[in-house]
Design a protein around this motif. Structure first.
Motif, mmCIF file in Angstrom:
data_model
loop_
_atom_site.group_PDB
_atom_site.id
_atom_site.type_symbol
_atom_site.label_atom_id
_atom_site.label_comp_id
_atom_site.label_asym_id
_atom_site.label_seq_id
_atom_site.Cartn_x
_atom_site.Cartn_y
_atom_site.Cartn_z
ATOM 1 N N ASP A 131 -44.809 -6.580 -32.260
ATOM 2 C CA ASP A 131 -43.507 -6.015 -31.928
ATOM 3 C C ASP A 131 -43.221 -4.884 -32.925
ATOM 4 O OD1 ASP A 131 -40.691 -5.519 -31.890
ATOM 5 O OD2 ASP A 131 -40.265 -7.567 -31.251
ATOM 6 N N PRO A 132 -42.938 -3.667 -32.444
ATOM 7 C CA PRO A 132 -42.730 -2.534 -33.359
ATOM 8 C C PRO A 132 -41.633 -2.744 -34.395
ATOM 9 C CG PRO A 132 -43.024 -1.745 -31.110
ATOM 10 C CD PRO A 132 -42.904 -3.240 -31.023
ATOM 11 N N ARG A 133 -40.720 -3.662 -34.149
ATOM 12 C CA ARG A 133 -39.662 -3.905 -35.115
ATOM 13 C C ARG A 133 -40.185 -4.517 -36.420
ATOM 14 N NH1 ARG A 133 -35.666 -6.804 -30.836
ATOM 15 N NH2 ARG A 133 -37.722 -7.606 -30.241
ATOM 16 N N LEU A 134 -41.375 -5.125 -36.371
ATOM 17 C CA LEU A 134 -41.949 -5.674 -37.597
ATOM 18 C C LEU A 134 -42.206 -4.570 -38.615
ATOM 19 C CD1 LEU A 134 -43.179 -7.903 -39.330
ATOM 20 C CD2 LEU A 134 -45.327 -7.609 -38.059
ATOM 21 N N ALA A 135 -42.819 -3.475 -38.166
ATOM 22 C CA ALA A 135 -43.127 -2.376 -39.084
ATOM 23 C C ALA A 135 -41.909 -1.533 -39.432
ATOM 24 C CB ALA A 135 -44.214 -1.479 -38.470
ATOM 25 N N GLU A 136 -40.772 -1.823 -38.808
ATOM 26 C CA GLU A 136 -39.518 -1.192 -39.219
ATOM 27 C C GLU A 136 -38.736 -2.081 -40.176
ATOM 28 O OE1 GLU A 136 -38.733 1.825 -38.624
ATOM 29 O OE2 GLU A 136 -40.361 2.213 -37.207
ATOM 30 N N THR A 137 -39.209 -3.311 -40.339
ATOM 31 C CA THR A 137 -38.523 -4.284 -41.188
ATOM 32 C C THR A 137 -39.306 -4.575 -42.459
ATOM 33 O OG1 THR A 137 -37.586 -5.295 -39.187
ATOM 34 C CG2 THR A 137 -37.508 -6.598 -41.214
ATOM 35 N N VAL A 138 -40.631 -4.611 -42.343
ATOM 36 C CA VAL A 138 -41.513 -4.912 -43.471
ATOM 37 C C VAL A 138 -42.359 -3.681 -43.766
ATOM 38 C CG1 VAL A 138 -43.308 -6.445 -44.352
ATOM 39 C CG2 VAL A 138 -41.588 -7.328 -42.748
ATOM 40 N N ALA A 139 -42.509 -3.356 -45.052
ATOM 41 C CA ALA A 139 -43.311 -2.190 -45.442
ATOM 42 C C ALA A 139 -44.756 -2.389 -44.971
ATOM 43 C CB ALA A 139 -43.262 -2.002 -46.955
ATOM 44 N N TYR A 140 -45.184 -1.558 -44.060
ATOM 45 C CA TYR A 140 -46.453 -1.718 -43.355
ATOM 46 C C TYR A 140 -47.586 -0.977 -44.077
ATOM 47 C CZ TYR A 140 -44.938 2.890 -41.802
ATOM 48 O OH TYR A 140 -44.492 4.194 -41.779
ATOM 49 N N PRO A 141 -48.828 -1.326 -43.783
ATOM 50 C CA PRO A 141 -49.963 -0.601 -44.366
ATOM 51 C C PRO A 141 -49.915 0.880 -43.978
ATOM 52 C CG PRO A 141 -50.686 -2.623 -43.310
ATOM 53 C CD PRO A 141 -49.267 -2.437 -42.920
ATOM 54 N N GLY A 165 -44.643 -11.668 -52.999
ATOM 55 C CA GLY A 165 -45.030 -12.194 -51.700
ATOM 56 C C GLY A 165 -45.811 -11.213 -50.846
ATOM 57 N N GLY A 166 -45.662 -9.918 -51.099
ATOM 58 C CA GLY A 166 -46.435 -8.916 -50.378
ATOM 59 C C GLY A 166 -45.732 -8.269 -49.204
ATOM 60 N N TYR A 167 -44.768 -8.979 -48.589
ATOM 61 C CA TYR A 167 -44.071 -8.430 -47.423
ATOM 62 C C TYR A 167 -42.746 -7.801 -47.874
ATOM 63 C CZ TYR A 167 -47.315 -11.147 -44.505
ATOM 64 O OH TYR A 167 -48.443 -11.658 -43.892
ATOM 65 N N ASP A 168 -42.823 -6.628 -48.446
ATOM 66 C CA ASP A 168 -41.626 -5.991 -48.984
ATOM 67 C C ASP A 168 -40.728 -5.477 -47.860
ATOM 68 O OD1 ASP A 168 -42.526 -6.542 -51.483
ATOM 69 O OD2 ASP A 168 -42.979 -4.489 -52.053
ATOM 70 N N GLN A 169 -39.411 -5.635 -48.045
ATOM 71 C CA GLN A 169 -38.456 -5.196 -47.033
ATOM 72 C C GLN A 169 -38.416 -3.681 -46.944
ATOM 73 O OE1 GLN A 169 -34.481 -6.929 -47.213
ATOM 74 N NE2 GLN A 169 -33.609 -5.110 -46.231
ATOM 75 N N LEU A 170 -38.513 -3.172 -45.718
ATOM 76 C CA LEU A 170 -38.410 -1.746 -45.452
ATOM 77 C C LEU A 170 -37.103 -1.388 -44.757
ATOM 78 C CD1 LEU A 170 -39.677 1.081 -45.445
ATOM 79 C CD2 LEU A 170 -40.909 0.449 -43.354
#
Length: 592
Positions: free
Chosen positions: A333-343, A361-366
């Motif tokens: 879901d594209p909203r994941l890469a708008e919420t979590v800092a993606y590769p 944790g690695g999944y930084d908030q974007l």
């Protein structure tokens, strides 16, 4: 205008600190001007209510105290589940001066002369803020003392006991109904309280109260749950039927979603019902840059909730619980890469790529992070507009209320959930399929959901968590659903297949290394020095570890000895001990 209010508030309200004593509910008359010298015209009322905006209007940009956060040492929830909260240690309860400000105006507005509709509008603003105040108090404490007027130092009710939750909730609903009936449909550029803002707050409060009563049998209020759920659906329906708002689709898919949280202004965005304006020219900034890798990251649980791009659950993939950081973003879901800092994300909008810290944790908030570096100037110096209420929440409130009532239809889903999915080109939700093919992961997470609409309720909860992630609503959602099991479970960060080097940016070059100890770097011995010298190194047993020793999800030292969630006690907060000593009629409830 801000300075004008400050002077006025000091004159009218006094400068003594708030407490449960007479300080917070009344003021020494010598510190106040006579009401005869104020509240004479609607202009006076307008000047007065400006202070409510400065002191009581918030625009959250994180989900602290919820299961959307992986590691946030020192948060209230972190203290709670590690038995660090007692009546002696907890804060809070000191903001009652906000209530007095409202009640002081309502006590004196009878003498205001002028246009009746204009006066009623400002009364509506005041009652809106009183409702907002008591909503927060109910969410934290359940039964609380209700004060409908500003007290004097001889008022016998100053040291009253808690009033029943049902009484306070009905008063909140009465205030909101008045606000809905009397507030202007529009006041300024959308930064002020208006009729539709009151309707959104009504739908939010009634959904909270209706589901809380439904699932929390310790209250013995289940029979009145539907009254609030019906009102939640009604309020949301009024906003929907107005046709004044719509899901924003001005960008390309996910870019439309992103624009809600990183734009410089939101007055022309059709999804925004109310927002806060932060501008250098106004001397007002925010701290939204702190969401990215400062003191928390987002949880694996949240990341797992996002669907695959084809609409199937990520958790339906064989071995999903062993998919690493890069794989977690593939075909989602594209909203994941708008919420979590993606590769591949860059804070500088160039080829310098962002590398998340595994110790958080690695999944930084974007989400909410200002993308344009020109809008990030430092502490309280970010100049992005922040939403307070948006139409997306209205749609979700409506869908959930109808699902909990058992009256939701496919047409309702098409008008709500599927509008939000369509924005980011996600497949539609089908009601029959949701009730037939129930996601076992969701069913386990929310084990107290039952009935013919079980599958739909679970999928609405998924959509709510995804669409509204990091908007400050998740903690109340978990509480009202009586889902404390989610808070008892130790949060996880990203999956690490083995100690050693990890590519976090997707360019096939390792960016970090997770190593067992400072003395043991054998797992990266074969990596060329030209690469190794630029790698960040993180060592286990500092504040994080891997669940299987040298592999597994990132876990946090604070949880090594487990977490506790006592039902129903931990759904509520204790009143600070000093307040119960001051007022002996205030008694703790639910085991506190």
């Amino acid at each position: 205008m801000k300075n004008k209010w400050l002077l006025l508030s000091l004159t009218i309200l006094g400068v003594t600190a708030a407490s449960c004593s007479k300080d917070f509910l009344q003021r020494n008359p010598q510190t106040e001007i006579s009401p005869d010298a104020f509240f004479n015209t609607p202009t006076d009322l307008n000047t007065y209510v400006n202070g409510f905006y400065d002191n009581q209007l918030s625009s959250p940009f994180d989900d602290a105290n919820s299961d959307n956060i992986s590691s946030y040492t020192g948060s209230e929830m972190d203290k709670l589940v590690h038995n660090g909260i007692t009546p002696s240690t907890i804060g809070g309860w000191e903001d009652w001066d906000q209530l007095r400000r409202v009640n002081f105006m309502l006590d004196n507005v009878y003498k205001t002369q002028g246009d009746a509709a204009e006066i009623a509008h400002y009364v509506g603003v005041a009652r809106y803020f009183r409702a907002k105040f008591y909503f927060a108090k109910i969410a934290a404490y359940s039964d609380v003392p209700y004060y409908g007027h500003a007290l004097s130092d001889v008022d016998s009710s100053m040291y009253k006991a808690r009033d029943p939750r049902a009484v306070v909730a009905d008063s909140v609903l009465d205030d909101l109904q008045y606000a809905v009936d009397h507030l202007k449909e529009k006041d300024g550029n959308g930064t002020r309280v208006n009729k539709y803002a009151a309707l959104v707050l009504m739908s939010r409060f009634c959904l909270f109260e209706g589901t809380f009563r439904k699932y929390h049998d310790e209250l013995n209020l289940q029979s009145s749950a539907n009254k609030f759920l019906e009102k939640a659906a009604w309020a949301a329906q009024q906003v929907m039927d107005s046709k004044k708002f719509s899901v924003y689709t001005g960008g390309n898919g996910a870019a439309s979603y992103r624009a809600l949280f990183v734009s410089t202004a939101l007055d022309n965005n059709p999804e925004i019902i109310q927002w806060r304006d932060y501008q250098a020219a106004l001397g007002i900034g925010n701290n939204s840059h702190t969401v990215l890798g400062w003191v928390w990251s987002l949880s694996q649980s949240l990341v797992n909730t996002y669907l695959m791009k084809d609409g199937t659950p990520f958790t339906a993939i064989a071995g999903y619980d062993k998919i690493g950081f890069l794989g977690s973003f593939s075909n989602r879901d594209p909203r994941l890469a708008e919420t979590v800092a993606y590769p591949g994300f860059s804070t500088t909008m160039d080829n310098i790529l962002y590398v998340a810290k595994p110790n958080l944790g690695g999944y930084d908030q974007l989400k909410f992070y200002p993308r344009d570096p020109a809008l990030r100037k430092g502490w309280n110096l970010n100049y992005t507009a922040l939403p307070i209420y948006r139409f997306g929440e209205v749609l979700l409130n409506y869908a959930e209320a109808k699902a909990e009532l058992g009256t939701i239809t496919q047409a309702d889903i098409d008008a709500t959930i599927n509008k939000l999915r369509s924005r980011v080109q996600m497949p539609d939700m089908n009601m029959a399929a949701a009730n037939t093919n129930i996601d076992p992961v969701l069913a386990t997470a929310y084990a107290n959901v039952s009935g013919a609409s079980k599958g739909v309720i679970l999928e609405v909860r998924r959509e709510r968590r995804v669409e509204l992630a990091c908007e400050g609503l998740r903690a109340n959602d978990v509480n009202r659903w009586k889902a404390g099991n989610l808070l008892k479970e130790a949060p996880k960060g990203m999956y690490v297949p083995a100690v050693g080097a990890i590519d976090m940016t997707g360019d096939n070059v390792p960016d970090i290394a997770i190593l067992p100890t400072l003395a043991d770097s054998s797992s990266i011995d074969n990596i060329p020095w030209s690469i190794k010298k630029n790698m960040g190194r993180y060592y286990l047993n500092e504040n994080f570890y891997l669940e299987n020793g040298n592999s597994g999800h990132i876990m946090f030292a604070a949880d090594r000895n487990g977490r506790t969630f006592i039902e129903p006690k931990f759904y509520y907060r204790p009143i600070p001990l000093d307040q119960t000593v001051l007022n002996g009629r205030l008694k703790q409830i639910f085991g506190w």
